[in-house]
Design a protein around this motif. Structure first.
Motif, PDB file in Angstrom:
ATOM      1  N   ALA A   1       0.979  -1.073  -0.075  1.00 46.96           N
ATOM      2  CA  ALA A   1       0.152  -0.107   0.088  1.00 46.96           C
ATOM      3  C   ALA A   1       0.787   1.164  -0.022  1.00 46.96           C
ATOM      4  O   ALA A   1       2.015   1.228   0.364  1.00 46.96           O
ATOM      5  N   HIS A   2       0.320   2.207  -0.534  1.00 48.54           N
ATOM      6  CA  HIS A   2       0.864   3.689  -0.608  1.00 48.54           C
ATOM      7  C   HIS A   2       2.114   3.993  -1.392  1.00 48.54           C
ATOM      8  O   HIS A   2       3.027   4.496  -1.074  1.00 48.54           O
ATOM      9  N   GLY A   3       2.109   2.894  -2.380  1.00 49.25           N
ATOM     10  CA  GLY A   3       3.213   2.965  -3.090  1.00 49.25           C
ATOM     11  C   GLY A   3       4.692   2.385  -2.625  1.00 49.25           C
ATOM     12  O   GLY A   3       4.911   2.306  -1.494  1.00 49.25           O
ATOM     13  N   LYS A   4       5.456   2.237  -3.743  1.00 49.22           N
ATOM     14  CA  LYS A   4       6.954   1.814  -3.324  1.00 49.22           C
ATOM     15  C   LYS A   4       7.686   2.814  -2.591  1.00 49.22           C
ATOM     16  O   LYS A   4       7.395   4.008  -2.904  1.00 49.22           O
ATOM     17  N   ILE A   5       8.470   2.247  -1.934  1.00 47.64           N
ATOM     18  CA  ILE A   5       9.441   3.320  -1.055  1.00 47.64           C
ATOM     19  C   ILE A   5      10.318   4.059  -2.218  1.00 47.64           C
ATOM     20  O   ILE A   5      10.885   5.283  -1.879  1.00 47.64           O
ATOM     21  N   SER A   6      10.673   3.290  -3.288  1.00 47.82           N
ATOM     22  CA  SER A   6      11.164   4.052  -4.482  1.00 47.82           C
ATOM     23  C   SER A   6      10.803   3.276  -5.675  1.00 47.82           C
ATOM     24  O   SER A   6      10.726   2.008  -5.489  1.00 47.82           O
ATOM     25  N   ARG A   7      10.900   3.856  -7.109  1.00 49.35           N
ATOM     26  CA  ARG A   7      10.636   3.236  -8.149  1.00 49.35           C
ATOM     27  C   ARG A   7      11.671   2.005  -8.325  1.00 49.35           C
ATOM     28  O   ARG A   7      11.538   1.139  -9.281  1.00 49.35           O
ATOM     29  N   TYR A   8      12.834   1.942  -7.574  1.00 49.61           N
ATOM     30  CA  TYR A   8      13.881   1.042  -7.945  1.00 49.61           C
ATOM     31  C   TYR A   8      13.701  -0.090  -7.002  1.00 49.61           C
ATOM     32  O   TYR A   8      14.545  -1.046  -6.902  1.00 49.61           O
ATOM     33  N   SER A   9      12.767  -0.036  -5.947  1.00 53.40           N
ATOM     34  CA  SER A   9      12.673  -1.005  -5.057  1.00 53.40           C
ATOM     35  C   SER A   9      11.647  -1.938  -5.180  1.00 53.40           C
ATOM     36  O   SER A   9      10.534  -1.795  -5.935  1.00 53.40           O
ATOM     37  N   ARG A  10      11.928  -3.117  -4.407  1.00 60.63           N
ATOM     38  CA  ARG A  10      10.427  -4.078  -4.587  1.00 60.63           C
ATOM     39  C   ARG A  10       9.510  -3.883  -3.477  1.00 60.63           C
ATOM     40  O   ARG A  10       8.641  -4.738  -3.367  1.00 60.63           O
ATOM     41  N   TYR A  11       9.790  -3.011  -2.750  1.00 62.66           N
ATOM     42  CA  TYR A  11       9.158  -2.871  -1.551  1.00 62.66           C
ATOM     43  C   TYR A  11       8.040  -1.752  -1.372  1.00 62.66           C
ATOM     44  O   TYR A  11       8.535  -0.651  -1.789  1.00 62.66           O
ATOM     45  N   PHE A  12       6.816  -1.967  -0.596  1.00 61.46           N
ATOM     46  CA  PHE A  12       5.955  -0.921  -0.838  1.00 61.46           C
ATOM     47  C   PHE A  12       6.122  -0.363   0.756  1.00 61.46           C
ATOM     48  O   PHE A  12       6.831  -0.877   1.585  1.00 61.46           O
ATOM     49  N   ARG A  13       5.561   0.725   1.017  1.00 63.65           N
ATOM     50  CA  ARG A  13       5.647   1.609   2.468  1.00 63.65           C
ATOM     51  C   ARG A  13       5.087   0.608   3.436  1.00 63.65           C
ATOM     52  O   ARG A  13       5.625   0.595   4.520  1.00 63.65           O
ATOM     53  N   PHE A  14       3.812  -0.071   3.003  1.00 62.62           N
ATOM     54  CA  PHE A  14       3.176  -0.637   4.080  1.00 62.62           C
ATOM     55  C   PHE A  14       2.450  -1.936   3.285  1.00 62.62           C
ATOM     56  O   PHE A  14       2.454  -1.981   2.065  1.00 62.62           O
ATOM     57  N   TYR A  15       2.262  -2.914   4.214  1.00 61.63           N
ATOM     58  CA  TYR A  15       1.625  -4.226   3.593  1.00 61.63           C
ATOM     59  C   TYR A  15       0.591  -4.343   4.523  1.00 61.63           C
ATOM     60  O   TYR A  15       0.760  -4.455   5.745  1.00 61.63           O
TER      61      TYR A  15
END
Length: 237
Positions: free
Chosen positions: A81-95
């Motif tokens: 949720a709430h988008g990736k921490i950066s466009r180069y990351s595989r991780y979202f800000r929250f799950y």
């Protein structure tokens, strides 16, 4: 053994590591006391994997296939949720739970994992997979006909929101996993999003079942296809 050493983190949306003294107990006591934990420290997993390897060594099997552990944070039971921490990351800000929309999510109220927590869980799984891979290498070096089925890599190559929809986040080793033509002919093409449907049938997802964790029949079919290839092309079965 493996996925369930970390799966509880995304089911519970909470991270509870095994304590440092976990291995002080005998295996039977560890099994009885595992309830409070949902992710194993890599050294603790390695010890338990070693017990399995010892049991497999005692079986006079012509072939042994073990699988790597998928990254549980790909499973749609926990929606990024709430988008990736950066466009180069595989991780979202929250799950969060898959039915909670970004606009409705309240981090003070709703259960969730953070990007850092998801990364820590994935890093532990990476170490689990190193342990599994090394056990196969050791067995093969000693003359045993063991094989590694990279189930974790297969799910990585099907990860819709992590990689397929975010090319900048793809690692150098990442190629997409080609789906069978019978699957790509379906509309919409099945993916790893949460399963959704409407009056006219499926509208999203299709590879992971309604529980957000286990594959659908299509998902299991893709796994079976890859396992069959391994047995046919490498084990010569």
């Amino acid at each position: 053994l493996g996925a369930n050493h970390a799966l509880g983190t995304v089911v519970d949306l909470d991270v509870r590591w095994t304590p440092d003294d976990y291995l002080d107990q005998p295996p039977e006591a560890r099994l009885a006391s595992k309830g409070p934990f949902n992710v194993w420290q890599p050294a603790h997993f390695a010890e338990e994997w070693g017990l399995l390897v010892d049991s497999l060594d005692a079986i006079n099997a012509r072939h042994v296939v073990v699988a790597t552990v998928p990254q549980v944070t790909i499973a749609p039971i926990a929606r990024g949720a709430h988008g990736k921490i950066s466009r180069y990351s595989r991780y979202f800000r929250f799950y969060v739970r898959p039915w909670i929309a970004d606009d409705d999510f309240d981090p003070g109220r709703d259960a969730h994992l953070t990007a850092d927590e998801a990364r820590m869980v994935d890093s532990a799984i990476d170490e689990y997979n190193t342990t599994i891979t090394e056990s196969v290498r050791t067995a093969r070096q000693s003359g045993r006909d063991w094989y590694l089925f990279d189930l974790g890599g297969l799910l990585d190559r099907l990860a819709t929101r992590r990689y397929i929809e975010e090319p900048a986040a793809r690692p150098p080793w990442w190629p997409p996993s080609p789906l069978p033509p019978e699957v790509t002919a379906l509309t919409p093409t099945p993916n790893t999003r949460f399963f959704r449907s409407g009056p006219d049938g499926r509208t999203d997802g299709g590879l992971i079942s309604l529980d957000g964790v286990h594959p659908t029949t299509i998902g299991y079919g893709i796994i079976a296809r890859e396992m069959t290839r391994l047995l046919r092309d490498h084990a010569r079965v």
